[in-house]
Design a protein around this motif. Structure first.
Motif, PDB file in Angstrom:
ATOM      1  N   GLY A  38       0.792  -1.228   0.000  1.00  0.00           N
ATOM      2  CA  GLY A  38       0.000   0.000   0.000  1.00  0.00           C
ATOM      3  C   GLY A  38       0.822   1.274   0.000  1.00  0.00           C
ATOM      4  N   ARG A  39       2.121   1.167   0.236  1.00  0.00           N
ATOM      5  CA  ARG A  39       2.980   2.355   0.182  1.00  0.00           C
ATOM      6  C   ARG A  39       3.096   2.806  -1.269  1.00  0.00           C
ATOM      7  N   THR A  40       3.431   4.077  -1.455  1.00  0.00           N
ATOM      8  CA  THR A  40       3.595   4.621  -2.797  1.00  0.00           C
ATOM      9  C   THR A  40       5.009   5.172  -2.957  1.00  0.00           C
ATOM     10  N   GLN A  41       5.430   5.288  -4.194  1.00  0.00           N
ATOM     11  CA  GLN A  41       6.756   5.822  -4.473  1.00  0.00           C
ATOM     12  C   GLN A  41       6.732   6.515  -5.822  1.00  0.00           C
ATOM     13  N   LEU A  42       7.262   7.731  -5.867  1.00  0.00           N
ATOM     14  CA  LEU A  42       7.399   8.478  -7.117  1.00  0.00           C
ATOM     15  C   LEU A  42       8.711   8.089  -7.787  1.00  0.00           C
ATOM     16  N   VAL A  43       8.658   7.919  -9.096  1.00  0.00           N
ATOM     17  CA  VAL A  43       9.836   7.572  -9.886  1.00  0.00           C
ATOM     18  C   VAL A  43       9.874   8.499 -11.091  1.00  0.00           C
TER      19      VAL A  43
END
Length: 165
Positions: free
Chosen positions: A62-67
């Motif tokens: 459920g965590r998010t990460q910008l790339v």
């Protein structure tokens, strides 16, 4: 580190030009059509961010990460490379020595890609970056994006416990 400097520069530019008239604003940098086609072929959603491609990944927990994927490239011999990167931490002042030491030790674990630090005047960014051939395949690009995502999110969770990036 060029791309992380670009992030800081874009943030500063946004603050400086916020009140400028539309006709005074610089033209938006052009997105690299090769990346756009590769992302579309991989079925990945993206937005434009200062001439680069920005993706928002949701991880299984459920965590998010910008790339980000750079439109700009660098050439070594006959091969063009571009960076794929993600921010794991941001702090005020100068990067603490113990964090620098930790990141260097973490780099030994990385098969490809590396931890980098972009030091601004009063802020630093900890970034995981991976250089890929500019004309990579959709499958390889997706694998790199996932590797960068997982690496940066793991470090963000370790260093901050937050899910900011």
């Amino acid at each position: 580190m060029k791309h992380t400097n670009r992030i800081l520069a874009l943030a500063l530019l946004a603050c400086v030009t916020a009140g400028a008239a539309a006709e005074d604003a610089p033209a938006a940098p052009t997105l690299d059509a090769r990346v756009e086609a590769t992302l579309k072929a991989a079925g990945l959603q993206f937005t434009s961010d200062g001439g680069d491609f920005r993706l928002n990944y949701t991880l299984p927990d459920g965590r998010t990460q910008l790339v980000w994927i750079a439109s700009s490239t660098a050439k070594i011999a006959d091969t063009e490379f571009r960076d794929v990167w993600s921010v794991a931490d941001r702090g005020k002042g100068v990067l603490p020595a113990e964090l620098a030491d930790h990141l260097l030790k973490e780099n030994v674990r990385m098969v490809l890609g590396a931890w980098q630090v972009s030091q601004g005047e009063d802020e630093y960014l900890v970034v995981f970056s991976y250089a890929i051939p500019a004309d990579t395949t959709p499958g390889f690009l997706q694998e790199v994006i996932e590797a960068v995502t997982i690496s940066a999110d793991r470090m963000e969770k370790e260093l901050t416990g937050r899910d900011e990036f």
